[in-house]
Design a protein around this motif. Structure first.
Motif, PDB file in Angstrom:
ATOM      1  N   SER A  21       0.857  -1.183   0.000  1.00 37.34           N
ATOM      2  CA  SER A  21       0.000   0.000   0.000  1.00 37.34           C
ATOM      3  C   SER A  21       0.892   1.231   0.000  1.00 37.34           C
ATOM      4  O   SER A  21       2.114   1.131   0.153  1.00 37.34           O
ATOM      5  CB  SER A  21      -0.935  -0.004   1.219  1.00 37.34           C
ATOM      6  OG  SER A  21      -0.184   0.010   2.424  1.00 37.34           O
ATOM      7  N   GLU A  60      -6.190   5.609   1.006  1.00 40.55           N
ATOM      8  CA  GLU A  60      -5.914   5.480  -0.426  1.00 40.55           C
ATOM      9  C   GLU A  60      -6.987   4.693  -1.175  1.00 40.55           C
ATOM     10  O   GLU A  60      -7.177   4.888  -2.378  1.00 40.55           O
ATOM     11  CB  GLU A  60      -4.550   4.794  -0.632  1.00 40.55           C
ATOM     12  CG  GLU A  60      -3.374   5.534  -0.015  1.00 40.55           C
ATOM     13  CD  GLU A  60      -3.090   6.852  -0.703  1.00 40.55           C
ATOM     14  OE1 GLU A  60      -3.323   6.928  -1.929  1.00 40.55           O
ATOM     15  OE2 GLU A  60      -2.640   7.793  -0.036  1.00 40.55           O
ATOM     16  N   GLY A  61      -7.651   3.770  -0.481  1.00 35.80           N
ATOM     17  CA  GLY A  61      -8.710   2.997  -1.119  1.00 35.80           C
ATOM     18  C   GLY A  61      -8.224   1.957  -2.120  1.00 35.80           C
ATOM     19  O   GLY A  61      -8.990   1.523  -2.979  1.00 35.80           O
ATOM     20  N   GLU A  62      -6.966   1.529  -1.986  1.00 41.46           N
ATOM     21  CA  GLU A  62      -6.433   0.528  -2.913  1.00 41.46           C
ATOM     22  C   GLU A  62      -5.229  -0.170  -2.296  1.00 41.46           C
ATOM     23  O   GLU A  62      -4.640   0.305  -1.308  1.00 41.46           O
ATOM     24  CB  GLU A  62      -6.031   1.169  -4.236  1.00 41.46           C
ATOM     25  CG  GLU A  62      -4.926   2.208  -4.094  1.00 41.46           C
ATOM     26  CD  GLU A  62      -4.527   2.834  -5.421  1.00 41.46           C
ATOM     27  OE1 GLU A  62      -5.412   2.983  -6.290  1.00 41.46           O
ATOM     28  OE2 GLU A  62      -3.331   3.155  -5.592  1.00 41.46           O
ATOM     29  N   CYS A  63      -4.855  -1.304  -2.907  1.00 40.85           N
ATOM     30  CA  CYS A  63      -3.706  -2.064  -2.420  1.00 40.85           C
ATOM     31  C   CYS A  63      -3.388  -3.149  -3.436  1.00 40.85           C
ATOM     32  O   CYS A  63      -4.100  -3.322  -4.433  1.00 40.85           O
ATOM     33  CB  CYS A  63      -3.991  -2.692  -1.051  1.00 40.85           C
ATOM     34  SG  CYS A  63      -5.324  -3.934  -1.079  1.00 40.85           S
ATOM     35  N   VAL A 117      -3.419   0.334 -10.111  1.00 34.44           N
ATOM     36  CA  VAL A 117      -3.401   1.013  -8.817  1.00 34.44           C
ATOM     37  C   VAL A 117      -2.029   1.618  -8.601  1.00 34.44           C
ATOM     38  O   VAL A 117      -1.053   1.255  -9.280  1.00 34.44           O
ATOM     39  CB  VAL A 117      -3.760   0.050  -7.654  1.00 34.44           C
ATOM     40  CG1 VAL A 117      -5.131  -0.560  -7.866  1.00 34.44           C
ATOM     41  CG2 VAL A 117      -2.701  -1.036  -7.487  1.00 34.44           C
ATOM     42  N   GLU A 130      -4.139  -6.827  -7.918  1.00 34.20           N
ATOM     43  CA  GLU A 130      -4.383  -5.402  -7.753  1.00 34.20           C
ATOM     44  C   GLU A 130      -5.834  -5.211  -7.318  1.00 34.20           C
ATOM     45  O   GLU A 130      -6.746  -5.755  -7.939  1.00 34.20           O
ATOM     46  CB  GLU A 130      -4.131  -4.658  -9.064  1.00 34.20           C
ATOM     47  CG  GLU A 130      -2.692  -4.761  -9.562  1.00 34.20           C
ATOM     48  CD  GLU A 130      -2.461  -3.906 -10.792  1.00 34.20           C
ATOM     49  OE1 GLU A 130      -2.950  -2.756 -10.821  1.00 34.20           O
ATOM     50  OE2 GLU A 130      -1.792  -4.391 -11.737  1.00 34.20           O
ATOM     51  N   CYS A 131      -6.041  -4.426  -6.257  1.00 31.58           N
ATOM     52  CA  CYS A 131      -7.368  -4.329  -5.655  1.00 31.58           C
ATOM     53  C   CYS A 131      -7.759  -2.895  -5.320  1.00 31.58           C
ATOM     54  O   CYS A 131      -6.907  -2.050  -5.070  1.00 31.58           O
ATOM     55  CB  CYS A 131      -7.418  -5.142  -4.356  1.00 31.58           C
ATOM     56  SG  CYS A 131      -7.041  -6.894  -4.533  1.00 31.58           S
ATOM     57  N   ARG A 132      -9.071  -2.677  -5.273  1.00 27.86           N
ATOM     58  CA  ARG A 132      -9.603  -1.426  -4.738  1.00 27.86           C
ATOM     59  C   ARG A 132     -10.495  -1.762  -3.547  1.00 27.86           C
ATOM     60  O   ARG A 132     -11.163  -2.802  -3.520  1.00 27.86           O
ATOM     61  CB  ARG A 132     -10.385  -0.650  -5.795  1.00 27.86           C
ATOM     62  CG  ARG A 132     -11.734  -1.235  -6.167  1.00 27.86           C
ATOM     63  CD  ARG A 132     -12.486  -0.341  -7.148  1.00 27.86           C
ATOM     64  NE  ARG A 132     -13.803  -0.889  -7.459  1.00 27.86           N
ATOM     65  CZ  ARG A 132     -14.917  -0.585  -6.789  1.00 27.86           C
ATOM     66  NH1 ARG A 132     -14.877   0.265  -5.778  1.00 27.86           N
ATOM     67  NH2 ARG A 132     -16.081  -1.122  -7.139  1.00 27.86           N
ATOM     68  N   VAL A 151     -12.412  -5.941  -0.538  1.00 27.78           N
ATOM     69  CA  VAL A 151     -11.710  -5.384  -1.688  1.00 27.78           C
ATOM     70  C   VAL A 151     -12.116  -6.143  -2.948  1.00 27.78           C
ATOM     71  O   VAL A 151     -12.447  -7.329  -2.900  1.00 27.78           O
ATOM     72  CB  VAL A 151     -10.172  -5.433  -1.512  1.00 27.78           C
ATOM     73  CG1 VAL A 151      -9.744  -4.657  -0.288  1.00 27.78           C
ATOM     74  CG2 VAL A 151      -9.657  -6.858  -1.456  1.00 27.78           C
ATOM     75  N   GLU A 152     -12.108  -5.440  -4.065  1.00 28.77           N
ATOM     76  CA  GLU A 152     -12.412  -6.039  -5.365  1.00 28.77           C
ATOM     77  C   GLU A 152     -11.113  -6.231  -6.124  1.00 28.77           C
ATOM     78  O   GLU A 152     -10.288  -5.305  -6.218  1.00 28.77           O
ATOM     79  CB  GLU A 152     -13.342  -5.132  -6.162  1.00 28.77           C
ATOM     80  CG  GLU A 152     -13.640  -5.637  -7.571  1.00 28.77           C
ATOM     81  CD  GLU A 152     -14.382  -4.616  -8.410  1.00 28.77           C
ATOM     82  OE1 GLU A 152     -14.739  -4.950  -9.557  1.00 28.77           O
ATOM     83  OE2 GLU A 152     -14.587  -3.474  -7.936  1.00 28.77           O
ATOM     84  N   LEU A 154      -9.097  -6.144  -9.213  1.00 29.70           N
ATOM     85  CA  LEU A 154      -9.191  -5.490 -10.517  1.00 29.70           C
ATOM     86  C   LEU A 154      -8.381  -6.213 -11.588  1.00 29.70           C
ATOM     87  O   LEU A 154      -8.776  -6.267 -12.750  1.00 29.70           O
ATOM     88  CB  LEU A 154      -8.700  -4.044 -10.407  1.00 29.70           C
ATOM     89  CG  LEU A 154      -9.414  -3.151  -9.390  1.00 29.70           C
ATOM     90  CD1 LEU A 154      -8.739  -1.792  -9.334  1.00 29.70           C
ATOM     91  CD2 LEU A 154     -10.892  -3.014  -9.727  1.00 29.70           C
TER      92      LEU A 154
END
Length: 212
Positions: A21, A60-63, A117, A130-132, A151-152, A154
C-alpha cells in the motif's frame, strides 16, 4: 474425545498475503498478514486498527495482495516484528516490534509497478492481485480493535509457469502457497521455517518426533 481448551488464536491455516500500500508521503509499505479469504472477484481482509496498512487502505482505497510461495518464507520472516507505523504501540514494543520505514528493502524484495493502482506489486511473488477497497467495517465486538475490508480484485498477475496451458486456471499441483497455522510457517504440509512472529507472541510449538 474432544476437549474444550479455550483457544486464544484461531489461525487454523490461511495463506500468507503481503499487502502493499502507499503511505501518506507516497512511499510504499509492505505488510504480511494471514486473515484473508476470497469469493469470486472479492476478498475480505482482517487488519488491526493500529496497523499502518489499515490507515493506508482507509486513506488510499487501494492495495495489492501479493501471495508468496513457500520458497519466499525467509523474506516474509524478515518482516516479522516490524511495523510501518512510526509511533509503535506499547504492546507491540513489548513483543519486540520496531519501526521499519522501508519494508521492501528489509525483506530484500523488489517493487514492481502495478497497472491499475498506485501501490506497487512484489516482483518475487508468483501471484499478485491489484485491488480497490469497496467497504470497511469495524470488527471485534462492542469495542472493535480491527477492521474488515472488502476489496475487489481489478487485475490478477500470475507466473506463466503456474497457469495450466490453454486455460485460465492456476495449476494446484504447481502452486505451493506459504501457509500460516497458529503463527507458524508451512509449505507442502510441513513446518518449513522458524517464526519470529510466533516467538514475539509467545506461541507454543511442539515439534514432531524424529524418526529413528
Amino acid at each position: 474425545m474432544h476437549v474444550v481448551p479455550g483457544l486464544k488464536v484461531l489461525y487454523f491455516g490461511t495463506p500468507v498475503v503481503l499487502i502493499s500500500s502507499l503511505n501518506e508521503d507516497g512511499t510504499a509499505n509492505l505488510a504480511p498478514m494471514s486473515s484473508a479469504w476470497w469469493l469470486g472477484r472479492s476478498c475480505m481482509l482482517g487488519l488491526g486498527n493500529n496497523a499502518q496498512t489499515t490507515a493506508n487502505l482507509l486513506r488510499e482505497g487501494e492495495c495489492v495482495l501479493n501471495l508468496p510461495s513457500s520458497a519466499l518464507v525467509d523474506a516474509v520472516d524478515r518482516m516479522a516484528l516490524t511495523t510501518g507505523r512510526r509511533a509503535v504501540p506499547d504492546y507491540k514494543v513489548k513483543q519486540g516490534y520496531r519501526y521499519e520505514p522501508d519494508k521492501f528493502s528489509a525483506a530484500r524484495l523488489t517493487e514492481q509497478a502495478s497497472d491499475l493502482v498506485r501501490a506497487p506489486r512484489v516482483a518475487q511473488c508468483p501471484v499478485q492481485l491489484e485491488c480497490r477497497v469497496v467497504s470497511a467495517h469495524p470488527f471485534g465486538g462492542s469495542e472493535p480493535d480491527a477492521t474488515a475490508f472488502e476489496v475487489e480484485v481489478l487485475r490478477a498477475h500470475v507466473e506463466e509457469d503456474l497457469v495450466i496451458p490453454g486455460t485460465h486456471h492456476v495449476d494446484p499441483l504447481g502452486w505451493d502457497p506459504l501457509i500460516m497455522k497458529f503463527c507458524e510457517f508451512f509449505g507442502g504440509g510441513h513446518n518449513i521455517h522458524p517464526s519470529r512472529l510466533a516467538e514475539g507472541w509467545n506461541m507454543p510449538h511442539r515439534s514432531r518426533p524424529t524418526a529413528v
